[in-house]
Design a protein around this motif. Sequence first.
Motif, short mmCIF file in Angstrom:
data_model
loop_
_atom_site.label_atom_id
_atom_site.label_comp_id
_atom_site.label_asym_id
_atom_site.label_seq_id
_atom_site.Cartn_x
_atom_site.Cartn_y
_atom_site.Cartn_z
N GLY A 59 37.83 -23.59 24.89
CA GLY A 59 38.80 -23.56 25.96
C GLY A 59 38.52 -22.92 27.15
N GLY A 60 38.67 -23.60 28.41
CA GLY A 60 38.18 -22.90 29.63
C GLY A 60 39.44 -23.27 30.69
N PRO A 61 39.09 -23.00 31.76
CA PRO A 61 38.06 -22.44 32.39
C PRO A 61 37.93 -21.12 32.40
N SER A 62 37.08 -20.37 32.94
CA SER A 62 36.68 -18.84 33.31
C SER A 62 36.46 -18.50 31.56
N THR A 63 37.15 -17.35 31.42
CA THR A 63 37.13 -16.76 29.96
C THR A 63 37.82 -17.68 28.96
N GLY A 64 38.97 -18.34 29.50
CA GLY A 64 39.80 -19.25 28.62
C GLY A 64 40.09 -18.97 27.13
N MET A 65 39.89 -19.55 26.27
CA MET A 65 40.00 -19.24 24.74
C MET A 65 38.61 -19.34 24.05
N PRO A 66 38.32 -18.11 23.81
CA PRO A 66 36.98 -18.11 23.24
C PRO A 66 37.15 -18.32 21.80
N THR A 67 38.27 -18.27 21.12
CA THR A 67 38.08 -18.81 19.61
C THR A 67 38.55 -20.14 19.35
N TRP A 68 38.96 -20.86 20.46
CA TRP A 68 39.62 -22.29 20.19
C TRP A 68 38.80 -23.16 20.97
N MET A 69 38.88 -24.32 20.53
CA MET A 69 38.07 -25.32 20.83
C MET A 69 38.52 -25.99 22.02
N GLY A 70 37.65 -26.73 23.01
CA GLY A 70 37.79 -27.43 23.99
C GLY A 70 36.56 -28.65 24.16
N GLN A 71 36.87 -29.29 24.95
CA GLN A 71 36.00 -30.51 25.45
C GLN A 71 35.50 -30.44 26.92
N GLY A 72 35.94 -29.37 27.43
CA GLY A 72 36.10 -29.40 28.89
C GLY A 72 34.65 -29.26 29.83
N ASP A 73 33.60 -29.36 28.94
CA ASP A 73 32.28 -29.44 29.71
C ASP A 73 31.32 -30.34 29.81
N MET A 74 32.08 -31.57 29.40
CA MET A 74 31.30 -33.06 29.30
C MET A 74 30.70 -33.32 30.43
N MET A 75 31.47 -33.12 31.78
CA MET A 75 31.14 -33.57 33.26
C MET A 75 30.02 -32.26 33.64
N GLN A 76 30.43 -31.07 33.40
CA GLN A 76 29.34 -30.03 33.75
C GLN A 76 28.13 -30.23 33.18
N ALA A 77 27.95 -30.73 31.84
CA ALA A 77 26.74 -31.06 31.18
C ALA A 77 26.17 -32.18 31.94
N ARG A 78 26.80 -33.07 32.54
CA ARG A 78 26.07 -34.11 33.37
C ARG A 78 25.62 -33.70 34.75
N TRP A 79 26.45 -33.10 35.45
CA TRP A 79 26.27 -32.77 36.96
C TRP A 79 26.08 -31.23 37.17
#
Lengths: 472, 363
Positions: B115-135
């Motif tokens: 989970g993000g942004p920044s340090t966010g939630m280190p031990t919990w899931m997220g899918q917030g990097d999909m566009m970052q991976a693209r762009w």
Amino acid sequence: MPNMEISQHPYADLLRIEMMPNIWCSGCRIGRVKNAFIEAIQNLGHNADKCVVVAGIGCSSRIAGYLNLDSIHATHGRAIPTALGVKLANPELIVTVMGGDGDILGIGGNHFLAMGRHGHDMNVFCMNNYGYSMTGFQHGPTTPLGARTVTTSGGSPYVPLNPVAVALAAGYTFVARSTSSHPYHLMDCMISAINNRGPSFVEILIPCMLFERRNKIKSLEALFLEKANIKETLSEEDVNETDFSKEISLGIFRDMPVREKSQLTLVKPTKKKAAKKYHVSFKSRDSGIKHVQIRMEGTGGQGIVQGGKTLIHAAMNMDPELNSTMTKRYGPEMKGGSCLTDVILSSQPIDYPFVEVPDLLLMMSDIVSKERGGEVVVNDNGTIVVDESMVDQSLLKDVADGVQVFKVPATQIARDNFKVVVANNVMMGFVAKTTSIIDKACIKAAILGSAPPGTEEMNLAAFDKGYEFGGS
Amino acid sequence: MTKDTKRVLLTGNDAVVEGLCCAAGNKRRIVYAGYPITPASEVATRASVVIPKHGGAFIQMEDEIASIQAIAGAGLTGAIAVTATSGPGFSLMSEGFGFAAMIESPVVCVNVQRGGPSTGMPTWMGQGDMMQARWGTHGERPVIVLVPNSVQETLLLTYESCRLSQEYFMPVVLMLDEIIGHMEEPISIPELPAIPLDPDFDIIGKGHRLHRTGLTHDLQTNLPRINPDAEEELVRYLLDKVKKNAKKIVKYETCGDPANADVVIICYGSESRSVEAAVKQARRRNSNVAMIRLITAWPFPKGFLQELDRIDRVFMVAEINAGQMRVEVERYIKKGTVQGLNLMGGRIHTPGEILDAIKTITH
């Protein structure tokens, strides 16, 4: 002398002729460093096909493009890690990093420190011209105190970093200083650096026209020649070189053999116990399990995750065709926080990987339940097994009538007979006896499979103790 | 996969390392350079033990920038070059991806999303990097991103990431999320052919004496050539690697009949496991619902979606971010209605929540 064909030039094999003329200002001495490097390689007689130069960004980093070697012109400051990757992929290669003070000591400072620690056989030749020249001469990590640059027009207020001192502290096995105005000395330093089998660092002072012009210095080169003193042996005092008022000591500060692997004195050697062979035989069968959801919850450090693994391994032992999934939840702390493990066993592929309502709930402590406001989540016809030495019994008063509750002082039993850490296996033994989901031998075999060497007996005994308690 | 292969219990993070060993076989050297970060640390833990035994090199670098640069160098030197990280480290690697793409180094980066942004939630899931991976790099670069949804598939897609990176000489990103990275499932370790080193690849140390530069360069000589023509030629060449082969690279999976369903749910990663559970339940109740699970998020299966876009019906994009892939779906679905089902991170939807969302559409 008649005009020489360019192919007859003594450096022809090691220069990319098609890249000439170079981009450096007239009066710049980076070219001389490049030539010293070529001569060093030629003198050493190394196969140039095995020499790799990696550079970052900056005036001096452009050397990589002019040398007819395998070369990488990487991003700003990242020449050292890029070179390390090359070295790791093929340790036979002679890998040299070339760059300026801004690239290697400024933006790449962390990599510069780490390279000393990593101890790989690589060379860093850092051309120190006291600032960022390619962008118009901004102040850099080595800009002398009071020097004027475009970003310190009133004189730099920053204490400069001493590259040799940092390299010595960082653990480089070869550290030397030379200047572009002493080409033979420089070449000798480079040869010794390449011969050293550990991380080597050579600081090369070079003049920059932009620095001279801005600080009204007539000729830095003349200054280097006047102040420099090549010494056979150097003392700690010679490291200090911060302004041009004092003598500049040149030479080799350190040239030592590559570090031996030392014994860590903080750690006592572990006694290896004679490996007694343990064996638990079990029979695999069709378990008849359709879909079972099991949750084990408790406090971090109680072996909750290990407990979940034991259950899955046991299920795999019992019925190899069974599908299973285990997920876990815990906070950032390794011990003391809430922790739960969800295990799903199913004859069908498992989609949603979390337990929604457990059929079997193993409560090693009540921390999870209390975080949920005292709620105990379990199927109306399910089973709860609680560690009564750790769980507040009043939490169980509201569970549905159809729920079977079994109690075992698992932690107490583990503490009294073994160690607290095996409480999870006392629990497993008790579960094997009181519920009929997984065969006893299959769980024992699973425990044996993951017990650290030397603890097999205790873990199996803990299981047996729990199993006995269930039968009384 | 044969049935008699012994199954082993592994986490998704563990499976990454096993996938690398399959890709390297006994022919290739693996170079793993990484920096510890939750929830990807276990990849490094296992790699530090397994990869040296496999004849490769493991190194813990000083940061993620160093990690991506090191594998960019190793990739050029003929290794199977890999790193693993999570959100904050992935951000630091952005420049390195562009560099690896520019010098055409075959590297694989595993991003175990949290989970993000920044340090966010280190031990919990997220899918917030999909566009970052693209762009997430300055300038244009080709992108391949794979998204597994189980431990077994993590192994297979790690292998596939290595294969694609070695085929197209470019960075490939494998996007796990914390749930897939940490979940344990019994898997079979298949026997896959080692990924061969392309004999035409001029690796470092073989006497080619080539220059590789992050500057715009000439495609024939590899030497810097900085002008609009060179940029046009180079960047189009780089982008075409994926553009021209998109049909070969794209992968997705369906459940139900997306061509005729009333509602199509698009998802990927761990969220797809909830969606699949819900779609199966809904179909048992005679609700005409279908699922499309992206296996390659990038390149995106745009042709497939355009074929489906014949009538007005609902395409629901279920993902654990504010609607990143929904934006992409909206580009291709013009007759249908696109809506999102989103959580900001930490958990995936339960099948019940997805069923409720389906009901609000179908009633």
